[in-house]
Design a protein around this motif. Structure first.
Motif, PDB file in Angstrom:
ATOM      1  N   TYR A  39     109.028  28.860  64.733  1.00  0.00           N
ATOM      2  CA  TYR A  39     109.409  30.495  64.785  1.00  0.00           C
ATOM      3  C   TYR A  39     110.483  30.709  65.435  1.00  0.00           C
ATOM      4  O   TYR A  39     110.530  32.040  66.008  1.00  0.00           O
ATOM      5  CB  TYR A  39     108.471  31.386  64.491  1.00  0.00           C
ATOM      6  CG  TYR A  39     106.987  30.858  63.974  1.00  0.00           C
ATOM      7  CD1 TYR A  39     106.825  31.627  62.367  1.00  0.00           C
ATOM      8  CD2 TYR A  39     105.695  30.001  64.831  1.00  0.00           C
ATOM      9  CE1 TYR A  39     106.147  31.108  61.799  1.00  0.00           C
ATOM     10  CE2 TYR A  39     105.286  29.446  63.627  1.00  0.00           C
ATOM     11  CZ  TYR A  39     104.723  30.664  62.270  1.00  0.00           C
ATOM     12  OH  TYR A  39     104.457  29.909  61.911  1.00  0.00           O
ATOM     13  N   PHE A  47     108.905  30.791  56.936  1.00  0.00           N
ATOM     14  CA  PHE A  47     107.746  31.346  57.066  1.00  0.00           C
ATOM     15  C   PHE A  47     107.397  32.097  55.480  1.00  0.00           C
ATOM     16  O   PHE A  47     106.274  32.630  54.769  1.00  0.00           O
ATOM     17  CB  PHE A  47     107.100  31.376  57.930  1.00  0.00           C
ATOM     18  CG  PHE A  47     105.540  31.847  58.354  1.00  0.00           C
ATOM     19  CD1 PHE A  47     104.206  31.721  57.714  1.00  0.00           C
ATOM     20  CD2 PHE A  47     105.414  33.613  57.945  1.00  0.00           C
ATOM     21  CE1 PHE A  47     102.862  31.520  57.494  1.00  0.00           C
ATOM     22  CE2 PHE A  47     104.044  33.868  58.022  1.00  0.00           C
ATOM     23  CZ  PHE A  47     103.224  32.967  57.447  1.00  0.00           C
ATOM     24  N   TYR A  56     100.346  29.729  48.236  1.00  0.00           N
ATOM     25  CA  TYR A  56     100.522  29.607  49.794  1.00  0.00           C
ATOM     26  C   TYR A  56      99.093  31.044  49.196  1.00  0.00           C
ATOM     27  O   TYR A  56      99.789  31.924  49.049  1.00  0.00           O
ATOM     28  CB  TYR A  56     101.514  29.911  50.064  1.00  0.00           C
ATOM     29  CG  TYR A  56     100.803  30.559  51.825  1.00  0.00           C
ATOM     30  CD1 TYR A  56     100.217  29.408  52.654  1.00  0.00           C
ATOM     31  CD2 TYR A  56     100.865  31.440  52.316  1.00  0.00           C
ATOM     32  CE1 TYR A  56     100.455  29.577  53.597  1.00  0.00           C
ATOM     33  CE2 TYR A  56     100.225  31.606  53.361  1.00  0.00           C
ATOM     34  CZ  TYR A  56     100.153  30.510  53.508  1.00  0.00           C
ATOM     35  OH  TYR A  56      99.745  30.884  55.455  1.00  0.00           O
ATOM     36  N   GLY A 160      96.572  37.846  58.939  1.00  0.00           N
ATOM     37  CA  GLY A 160      97.617  36.207  58.120  1.00  0.00           C
ATOM     38  C   GLY A 160      96.842  34.922  58.469  1.00  0.00           C
ATOM     39  O   GLY A 160      97.138  33.621  57.962  1.00  0.00           O
ATOM     40  N   SER A 161      95.826  35.105  59.585  1.00  0.00           N
ATOM     41  CA  SER A 161      95.103  33.729  59.729  1.00  0.00           C
ATOM     42  C   SER A 161      95.521  33.061  61.004  1.00  0.00           C
ATOM     43  O   SER A 161      95.573  32.110  61.151  1.00  0.00           O
ATOM     44  CB  SER A 161      94.415  32.943  58.083  1.00  0.00           C
ATOM     45  OG  SER A 161      93.415  31.787  59.340  1.00  0.00           O
ATOM     46  N   THR A 162      96.364  33.234  61.369  1.00  0.00           N
ATOM     47  CA  THR A 162      97.062  33.356  63.135  1.00  0.00           C
ATOM     48  C   THR A 162      96.174  32.124  63.998  1.00  0.00           C
ATOM     49  O   THR A 162      96.082  31.743  64.356  1.00  0.00           O
ATOM     50  CB  THR A 162      97.947  33.699  63.320  1.00  0.00           C
ATOM     51  OG1 THR A 162      99.407  34.256  61.728  1.00  0.00           O
ATOM     52  CG2 THR A 162      98.687  33.540  64.673  1.00  0.00           C
ATOM     53  N   ASN A 165      95.170  28.404  64.183  1.00  0.00           N
ATOM     54  CA  ASN A 165      96.662  27.654  64.114  1.00  0.00           C
ATOM     55  C   ASN A 165      96.684  27.538  65.872  1.00  0.00           C
ATOM     56  O   ASN A 165      97.582  26.420  66.053  1.00  0.00           O
ATOM     57  CB  ASN A 165      97.553  28.499  64.595  1.00  0.00           C
ATOM     58  CG  ASN A 165      98.588  28.462  62.611  1.00  0.00           C
ATOM     59  OD1 ASN A 165      98.879  29.719  62.665  1.00  0.00           O
ATOM     60  ND2 ASN A 165      98.458  28.062  61.789  1.00  0.00           N
ATOM     61  N   TYR A 205      99.753  24.168  51.781  1.00  0.00           N
ATOM     62  CA  TYR A 205     100.383  23.439  52.340  1.00  0.00           C
ATOM     63  C   TYR A 205     101.667  22.747  52.093  1.00  0.00           C
ATOM     64  O   TYR A 205     102.095  21.163  52.717  1.00  0.00           O
ATOM     65  CB  TYR A 205      99.776  22.332  53.708  1.00  0.00           C
ATOM     66  CG  TYR A 205      99.347  24.283  54.309  1.00  0.00           C
ATOM     67  CD1 TYR A 205      99.318  24.816  55.624  1.00  0.00           C
ATOM     68  CD2 TYR A 205      97.880  25.135  53.755  1.00  0.00           C
ATOM     69  CE1 TYR A 205      98.294  26.222  55.812  1.00  0.00           C
ATOM     70  CE2 TYR A 205      96.896  25.370  54.681  1.00  0.00           C
ATOM     71  CZ  TYR A 205      97.544  26.527  55.249  1.00  0.00           C
ATOM     72  OH  TYR A 205      97.708  27.946  55.632  1.00  0.00           O
ATOM     73  N   PHE A 215     110.104  24.030  55.845  1.00  0.00           N
ATOM     74  CA  PHE A 215     109.725  24.735  57.526  1.00  0.00           C
ATOM     75  C   PHE A 215     109.257  24.134  58.543  1.00  0.00           C
ATOM     76  O   PHE A 215     109.617  23.472  58.986  1.00  0.00           O
ATOM     77  CB  PHE A 215     108.937  25.818  56.683  1.00  0.00           C
ATOM     78  CG  PHE A 215     107.798  26.379  58.248  1.00  0.00           C
ATOM     79  CD1 PHE A 215     108.210  27.566  58.795  1.00  0.00           C
ATOM     80  CD2 PHE A 215     106.370  26.106  58.131  1.00  0.00           C
ATOM     81  CE1 PHE A 215     107.755  28.071  59.564  1.00  0.00           C
ATOM     82  CE2 PHE A 215     105.930  26.500  59.136  1.00  0.00           C
ATOM     83  CZ  PHE A 215     106.363  28.237  59.731  1.00  0.00           C
ATOM     84  N   GLU A 279     101.277  20.836  63.306  1.00  0.00           N
ATOM     85  CA  GLU A 279     100.686  22.459  63.368  1.00  0.00           C
ATOM     86  C   GLU A 279      99.186  22.086  62.854  1.00  0.00           C
ATOM     87  O   GLU A 279      98.439  20.910  62.212  1.00  0.00           O
ATOM     88  CB  GLU A 279     100.740  23.176  61.794  1.00  0.00           C
ATOM     89  CG  GLU A 279      99.808  24.600  61.660  1.00  0.00           C
ATOM     90  CD  GLU A 279     101.173  25.648  61.032  1.00  0.00           C
ATOM     91  OE1 GLU A 279     101.650  26.221  60.718  1.00  0.00           O
ATOM     92  OE2 GLU A 279     101.085  25.458  59.389  1.00  0.00           O
ATOM     93  N   SER A 281      95.925  24.185  61.331  1.00  0.00           N
ATOM     94  CA  SER A 281      95.505  25.320  60.351  1.00  0.00           C
ATOM     95  C   SER A 281      93.537  25.549  60.133  1.00  0.00           C
ATOM     96  O   SER A 281      93.598  24.888  58.877  1.00  0.00           O
ATOM     97  CB  SER A 281      96.604  25.979  58.500  1.00  0.00           C
ATOM     98  OG  SER A 281      96.863  27.046  58.578  1.00  0.00           O
TER      99      SER A 281
HETATM  100  C1  AVI Z   1     101.125  31.170  60.428  1.00  0.00           C
HETATM  101  N1  AVI Z   1     100.155  30.564  60.198  1.00  0.00           N
HETATM  102  C2  AVI Z   1      99.146  31.580  60.209  1.00  0.00           C
HETATM  103  C3  AVI Z   1     100.177  29.765  58.705  1.00  0.00           C
HETATM  104  C4  AVI Z   1      99.504  28.916  57.940  1.00  0.00           C
HETATM  105  O1  AVI Z   1      98.484  29.080  56.989  1.00  0.00           O
HETATM  106  O2  AVI Z   1      98.806  28.080  59.060  1.00  0.00           O
HETATM  107  C5  AVI Z   1     101.519  29.176  59.084  1.00  0.00           C
HETATM  108  C6  AVI Z   1     101.932  27.795  58.013  1.00  0.00           C
HETATM  109  N2  AVI Z   1     102.010  26.505  58.013  1.00  0.00           N
HETATM  110  C7  AVI Z   1     102.630  26.377  56.917  1.00  0.00           C
HETATM  111  N3  AVI Z   1     102.172  27.057  55.367  1.00  0.00           N
HETATM  112  C8  AVI Z   1     101.887  28.324  55.759  1.00  0.00           C
END
Ligand code: AVI
Length: 318
Positions: A39, A47, A56, A160-162, A165, A205, A215, A279, A281
């Motif tokens: 970020y 994002f 998404y 946002g379900s952060t 992560n 994703y 991203f 990442e 998720s």
């Molecule tokens: C911020 N977060 C919740 C997003 C997720 O869906 O895990 C980040 C993201 N990574 C790829 N797309 C979105």
């Protein structure tokens, strides 16, 4: 033949935590860099673009849910509460909550300072009388709330379900820390993504327009920009996969050929097919979500999901 990994001794002026996470992460096996470093300004913009993608589903599902639960939320929140949003980004969903509960103040917290100030400024225009106190901070470290909201009731907002992560033990630590920062009597409204068919998850994703790929790859560009990196970005490709055992989407950057590069004077070599894990998720079922929240010291008092049960909003009390 790949070169050995060596150091040249000159340091960059970048954030020392970014430098440490990148150098340690590239040296680790498997290689992994924490997702929080996505970020920068460009990453935050990408994002935001992801949240508009047809694949998404989380953003539009959560936004529709928020609109739907507004009146109920009002009945469950203290009057004139200060809304404290963790990882506020563009603050796109915030107006729905601020209006629903007739908030007394808004405290957006975000790591990306200029993005935070811009979003806070834009939001203020829509809420002329509302005190807004932006806090530029990484909420994975202790966050002191502005003294102006000290005596107000608090509603934490973590959409946002952060939380997904984070690994479960980090998530529990963070939830406990939030409870402490928000104080006695606080409530927390949190968004959590549900487990669902793999094709839906992977498409979210790995979108057809390559926005998620951009991203993910922007992390390498950021390393090149800020840490004197020489990573050949075009030698990497975005890869998203569902790890069923861990109930999570993983994002990786996969080397398409053998590559040598330097970061902040330190040399690295990756073989074709090797990845940098960028990442996780995590997705939760209803029981897993409630267990996690209880582990973090919060008691769920209300829960809402969309008709497909793709995304949940959970209101908890401390
Ligand atoms: C911020 N977060 C919740 C997003 C997720 O869906 O895990 C980040 C993201 N990574 C790829 N797309 C979105």
């Amino acid at each position: 033949m790949l070169k050995p990994e060596v150091e040249d001794g000159q340091a960059s002026l970048a954030d020392p935590n970014f430098r440490r996470d990148v150098l340690d992460g590239l040296a680790a096996r498997p290689r992994a860099i924490p997702a929080r470093w996505f970020y920068d300004r460009r990453g935050s913009e990408l994002f935001e673009a992801i949240t508009d993608l047809p694949e998404y589903y989380p953003t539009r599902t959560e936004t529709a849910l928020l609109r739907q639960i507004g009146p109920e939320l009002a009945g469950l929140s203290a009057p004139a509460a200060a809304v404290v949003e963790f990882g506020s980004g563009s603050s796109a969903k915030t107006p729905i909550v601020l209006r629903a509960i007739d908030a007394g103040a808004y405290v957006p917290i975000d790591i990306s300072g200029d993005f935070l100030r811009q979003s806070a400024g834009e939001l203020s225009q829509g809420f002329p009388g509302l005190p807004v106190y932006p806090v530029e901070a990484d909420f994975l470290r202790p966050v002191p709330l502005p003294p102006q909201v000290a005596d107000m009731p608090k509603l934490g907002f973590f959409p946002g379900s952060t939380i997904g992560n984070m690994n479960a033990w980090h998530a529990v630590d963070l939830l406990r820390a939030m409870r402490e920062w928000l104080g006695k009597g606080a409530r927390l409204l949190i968004g959590m993504d549900r487990v669902k068919p793999v094709e839906t998850l992977v498409a979210a994703y790995d979108d057809a327009h390559g926005v998620t790929a951009a991203f993910n790859l922007n992390l390498l560009e950021r390393i090149n920009r800020e840490l004197r990196g020489t990573i050949p970005v075009d030698a990497f490709r975005h890869h998203a996969l569902w790890n069923a055992g861990a109930a999570r989407i993983e994002m990786h950057l996969e080397a398409q050929r053998d590559v040598d590069f330097a970061v902040d004077g330190r040399g690295f070599a990756m073989a074709a097919g090797e990845t940098i894990h960028t990442e996780n998720s995590h997705k939760y079922g209803p029981n897993g979500a409630r267990q996690l929240l209880r582990g973090g010291g919060w008691t769920p008092i209300a829960e809402w999901t969309d008709p497909q049960d793709w995304f949940a909003l959970i209101l908890c009390e401390a």
